[in-house]
Design a protein around this motif. Structure first.
Motif, PDB file in Angstrom:
ATOM      1  N   GLY A  10       0.813  -1.207   0.000  1.00 35.51           N
ATOM      2  CA  GLY A  10       0.000   0.000   0.000  1.00 35.51           C
ATOM      3  C   GLY A  10       0.843   1.252   0.000  1.00 35.51           C
ATOM      4  N   LEU A  11       0.174   2.370   0.194  1.00 34.55           N
ATOM      5  CA  LEU A  11       0.819   3.679   0.246  1.00 34.55           C
ATOM      6  C   LEU A  11       0.873   4.132   1.707  1.00 34.55           C
ATOM      7  CD1 LEU A  11       1.873   6.333  -0.996  1.00 34.55           C
ATOM      8  CD2 LEU A  11      -0.517   7.035  -1.265  1.00 34.55           C
ATOM      9  N   VAL A  12       2.074   4.393   2.186  1.00 30.03           N
ATOM     10  CA  VAL A  12       2.261   4.831   3.566  1.00 30.03           C
ATOM     11  C   VAL A  12       3.224   6.002   3.602  1.00 30.03           C
ATOM     12  CG1 VAL A  12       1.811   2.536   4.531  1.00 30.03           C
ATOM     13  CG2 VAL A  12       4.157   3.209   3.952  1.00 30.03           C
ATOM     14  N   GLN A  13       3.361   6.589   4.768  1.00 29.72           N
ATOM     15  CA  GLN A  13       4.286   7.708   4.940  1.00 29.72           C
ATOM     16  C   GLN A  13       5.579   7.226   5.597  1.00 29.72           C
ATOM     17  OE1 GLN A  13       1.997  10.609   7.167  1.00 29.72           O
ATOM     18  NE2 GLN A  13       1.212  11.528   5.282  1.00 29.72           N
ATOM     19  N   THR A  14       6.589   8.045   5.473  1.00 27.15           N
ATOM     20  CA  THR A  14       7.874   7.738   6.099  1.00 27.15           C
ATOM     21  C   THR A  14       7.680   7.480   7.586  1.00 27.15           C
ATOM     22  OG1 THR A  14       9.084   9.060   4.491  1.00 27.15           O
ATOM     23  CG2 THR A  14      10.175   8.623   6.585  1.00 27.15           C
ATOM     24  N   ARG A  19       2.760  -4.810   7.033  1.00 27.21           N
ATOM     25  CA  ARG A  19       3.067  -6.233   7.096  1.00 27.21           C
ATOM     26  C   ARG A  19       2.611  -6.881   5.806  1.00 27.21           C
ATOM     27  NH1 ARG A  19       1.249 -11.192  11.066  1.00 27.21           N
ATOM     28  NH2 ARG A  19      -0.711 -11.016   9.904  1.00 27.21           N
ATOM     29  N   LEU A  20       3.548  -7.436   5.088  1.00 29.20           N
ATOM     30  CA  LEU A  20       3.239  -8.177   3.878  1.00 29.20           C
ATOM     31  C   LEU A  20       3.023  -9.648   4.220  1.00 29.20           C
ATOM     32  CD1 LEU A  20       5.877  -6.706   1.400  1.00 29.20           C
ATOM     33  CD2 LEU A  20       3.621  -5.820   2.015  1.00 29.20           C
ATOM     34  N   SER A  21       2.121 -10.269   3.484  1.00 30.67           N
ATOM     35  CA  SER A  21       1.865 -11.693   3.640  1.00 30.67           C
ATOM     36  C   SER A  21       2.064 -12.382   2.298  1.00 30.67           C
ATOM     37  CB  SER A  21       0.431 -11.946   4.121  1.00 30.67           C
ATOM     38  OG  SER A  21       0.204 -11.358   5.371  1.00 30.67           O
ATOM     39  N   CYS A  22       2.477 -13.620   2.349  1.00 27.67           N
ATOM     40  CA  CYS A  22       2.641 -14.429   1.148  1.00 27.67           C
ATOM     41  C   CYS A  22       2.016 -15.792   1.433  1.00 27.67           C
ATOM     42  CB  CYS A  22       4.111 -14.563   0.795  1.00 27.67           C
ATOM     43  SG  CYS A  22       4.455 -15.723  -0.553  1.00 27.67           S
ATOM     44  N   ALA A  23       0.908 -16.057   0.791  1.00 28.94           N
ATOM     45  CA  ALA A  23       0.191 -17.309   0.995  1.00 28.94           C
ATOM     46  C   ALA A  23       0.564 -18.308  -0.093  1.00 28.94           C
ATOM     47  CB  ALA A  23      -1.313 -17.058   0.979  1.00 28.94           C
ATOM     48  N   ALA A  24       0.940 -19.494   0.330  1.00 27.83           N
ATOM     49  CA  ALA A  24       1.338 -20.537  -0.604  1.00 27.83           C
ATOM     50  C   ALA A  24       0.238 -21.575  -0.735  1.00 27.83           C
ATOM     51  CB  ALA A  24       2.621 -21.203  -0.127  1.00 27.83           C
ATOM     52  N   SER A  25       0.079 -22.090  -1.938  1.00 26.89           N
ATOM     53  CA  SER A  25      -0.870 -23.165  -2.191  1.00 26.89           C
ATOM     54  C   SER A  25      -0.249 -24.123  -3.195  1.00 26.89           C
ATOM     55  CB  SER A  25      -2.193 -22.613  -2.723  1.00 26.89           C
ATOM     56  OG  SER A  25      -1.996 -21.939  -3.957  1.00 26.89           O
ATOM     57  N   GLY A  26      -0.846 -25.288  -3.286  1.00 25.08           N
ATOM     58  CA  GLY A  26      -0.306 -26.287  -4.192  1.00 25.08           C
ATOM     59  C   GLY A  26       0.465 -27.328  -3.422  1.00 25.08           C
ATOM     60  N   LYS A  87      11.036   3.864   4.762  1.00 21.98           N
ATOM     61  CA  LYS A  87      11.682   5.012   4.147  1.00 21.98           C
ATOM     62  C   LYS A  87      11.273   5.097   2.675  1.00 21.98           C
ATOM     63  CE  LYS A  87      15.817   4.071   6.924  1.00 21.98           C
ATOM     64  NZ  LYS A  87      17.280   3.787   6.862  1.00 21.98           N
ATOM     65  N   PRO A  88      11.370   6.262   2.077  1.00 17.32           N
ATOM     66  CA  PRO A  88      11.036   6.378   0.642  1.00 17.32           C
ATOM     67  C   PRO A  88      11.837   5.409  -0.222  1.00 17.32           C
ATOM     68  CG  PRO A  88      11.156   8.545   1.624  1.00 17.32           C
ATOM     69  CD  PRO A  88      11.624   7.581   2.685  1.00 17.32           C
ATOM     70  N   GLU A  89      13.065   5.122   0.167  1.00 17.23           N
ATOM     71  CA  GLU A  89      13.875   4.195  -0.630  1.00 17.23           C
ATOM     72  C   GLU A  89      13.415   2.748  -0.523  1.00 17.23           C
ATOM     73  OE1 GLU A  89      14.924   6.501   1.590  1.00 17.23           O
ATOM     74  OE2 GLU A  89      16.696   5.774   2.704  1.00 17.23           O
ATOM     75  N   ASP A  90      12.450   2.474   0.333  1.00 17.50           N
ATOM     76  CA  ASP A  90      11.852   1.142   0.396  1.00 17.50           C
ATOM     77  C   ASP A  90      10.758   0.960  -0.650  1.00 17.50           C
ATOM     78  OD1 ASP A  90      12.051   1.365   3.969  1.00 17.50           O
ATOM     79  OD2 ASP A  90      13.383   0.231   2.631  1.00 17.50           O
ATOM     80  N   THR A  91      10.417   2.016  -1.342  1.00 16.39           N
ATOM     81  CA  THR A  91       9.381   1.938  -2.369  1.00 16.39           C
ATOM     82  C   THR A  91       9.797   0.962  -3.467  1.00 16.39           C
ATOM     83  OG1 THR A  91       8.583   4.179  -1.968  1.00 16.39           O
ATOM     84  CG2 THR A  91       8.151   3.237  -4.140  1.00 16.39           C
ATOM     85  N   ALA A  92       8.940  -0.026  -3.722  1.00 19.09           N
ATOM     86  CA  ALA A  92       9.250  -1.063  -4.710  1.00 19.09           C
ATOM     87  C   ALA A  92       8.079  -2.025  -4.797  1.00 19.09           C
ATOM     88  CB  ALA A  92      10.513  -1.828  -4.313  1.00 19.09           C
ATOM     89  N   GLY A 117       3.755 -10.213  -6.855  1.00 15.97           N
ATOM     90  CA  GLY A 117       4.270  -9.004  -6.224  1.00 15.97           C
ATOM     91  C   GLY A 117       3.176  -8.089  -5.703  1.00 15.97           C
ATOM     92  N   THR A 118       3.545  -7.268  -4.739  1.00 13.13           N
ATOM     93  CA  THR A 118       2.640  -6.271  -4.189  1.00 13.13           C
ATOM     94  C   THR A 118       3.399  -4.947  -4.074  1.00 13.13           C
ATOM     95  OG1 THR A 118       1.125  -5.777  -2.350  1.00 13.13           O
ATOM     96  CG2 THR A 118       3.182  -6.898  -1.781  1.00 13.13           C
ATOM     97  N   GLN A 119       2.732  -3.867  -4.434  1.00 11.67           N
ATOM     98  CA  GLN A 119       3.389  -2.563  -4.466  1.00 11.67           C
ATOM     99  C   GLN A 119       3.432  -1.938  -3.077  1.00 11.67           C
ATOM    100  OE1 GLN A 119       4.733  -0.704  -7.213  1.00 11.67           O
ATOM    101  NE2 GLN A 119       5.477   0.600  -5.541  1.00 11.67           N
ATOM    102  N   VAL A 120       4.601  -1.473  -2.711  1.00 11.33           N
ATOM    103  CA  VAL A 120       4.779  -0.703  -1.487  1.00 11.33           C
ATOM    104  C   VAL A 120       5.319   0.665  -1.886  1.00 11.33           C
ATOM    105  CG1 VAL A 120       6.079  -0.466   0.660  1.00 11.33           C
ATOM    106  CG2 VAL A 120       5.182  -2.709  -0.035  1.00 11.33           C
ATOM    107  N   THR A 121       4.608   1.706  -1.495  1.00 10.14           N
ATOM    108  CA  THR A 121       5.021   3.068  -1.800  1.00 10.14           C
ATOM    109  C   THR A 121       5.118   3.854  -0.499  1.00 10.14           C
ATOM    110  OG1 THR A 121       3.906   2.974  -3.949  1.00 10.14           O
ATOM    111  CG2 THR A 121       4.526   5.151  -3.110  1.00 10.14           C
ATOM    112  N   VAL A 122       6.279   4.433  -0.266  1.00  9.31           N
ATOM    113  CA  VAL A 122       6.503   5.206   0.948  1.00  9.31           C
ATOM    114  C   VAL A 122       6.718   6.661   0.547  1.00  9.31           C
ATOM    115  CG1 VAL A 122       7.859   5.444   3.048  1.00  9.31           C
ATOM    116  CG2 VAL A 122       7.601   3.189   1.975  1.00  9.31           C
ATOM    117  N   SER A 123       5.831   7.521   1.000  1.00  9.58           N
ATOM    118  CA  SER A 123       5.933   8.935   0.661  1.00  9.58           C
ATOM    119  C   SER A 123       6.747   9.670   1.724  1.00  9.58           C
ATOM    120  CB  SER A 123       4.546   9.555   0.539  1.00  9.58           C
ATOM    121  OG  SER A 123       3.881   9.505   1.778  1.00  9.58           O
ATOM    122  N   SER A 124       7.425  10.714   1.286  1.00  8.16           N
ATOM    123  CA  SER A 124       8.264  11.480   2.212  1.00  8.16           C
ATOM    124  C   SER A 124       7.487  12.619   2.844  1.00  8.16           C
ATOM    125  CB  SER A 124       9.469  12.036   1.466  1.00  8.16           C
ATOM    126  OG  SER A 124       9.058  12.820   0.373  1.00  8.16           O
TER     127      SER A 124
END
Length: 124
Positions: A10-14, A19-26, A87-92, A117-124
């Motif tokens: 998501g979009l967050v501030q500095t 918390r990211l989650s990764c669900a596995a199946s198969g 931090k803003p440099e964590d945006t990816a 993938g999931t987008q993480v955007t950190v605004s300054s």
């Protein structure tokens, strides 16, 4: 085959947390070590964190050490990435990956399965 689905970006501030989650199946009855990687626009994909099958070993990129924590719940077939003091440099775009075996590794080439993938955007 293992399918991986990330969530929690998501979009967050500095200074905020996510918390990211990764669900596995198969084929989740097999043992898999897991990793998180990220790719910012115009940059190469880079290692963020990795965790062994048992969860007793974890590795981090220097840039996130002390701020990010990787964990897993094998009963839920889910891996997490707790990200604090963002931090803003964590945006990816953050992607999780799985590799057969028990040992965590840092190289993306060692991972066989990848999420979208999931987008993480950190605004300054």
């Amino acid at each position: 085959q293992v399918q991986l689905v990330e969530s929690g970006g998501g979009l967050v501030q500095t200074g905020d947390s996510l918390r990211l989650s990764c669900a596995a199946s198969g084929r989740t009855y097999s043992t898999y070590a897991m990793g998180w990687f990220r790719q910012a626009p115009g940059k190469e994909r880079e290692f963020v964190a990795a965790i062994s099958w048992s969860g007793d070993s974890a590795y981090y990129a220097d840039s996130v050490k002390g701020r990010f924590t990787i964990s897993r719940d094998n009963a839920k077939n889910t891996v997490y990435l707790q990200m604090n003091s963002l931090k803003p440099e964590d945006t990816a775009v953050y992607s999780c990956a799985a590799r057969p075996g028990t040992m965590a590794v840092l190289s993306a080439y060692s991972y066989n399965y990848w999420g979208q993938g999931t987008q993480v955007t950190v605004s300054s």
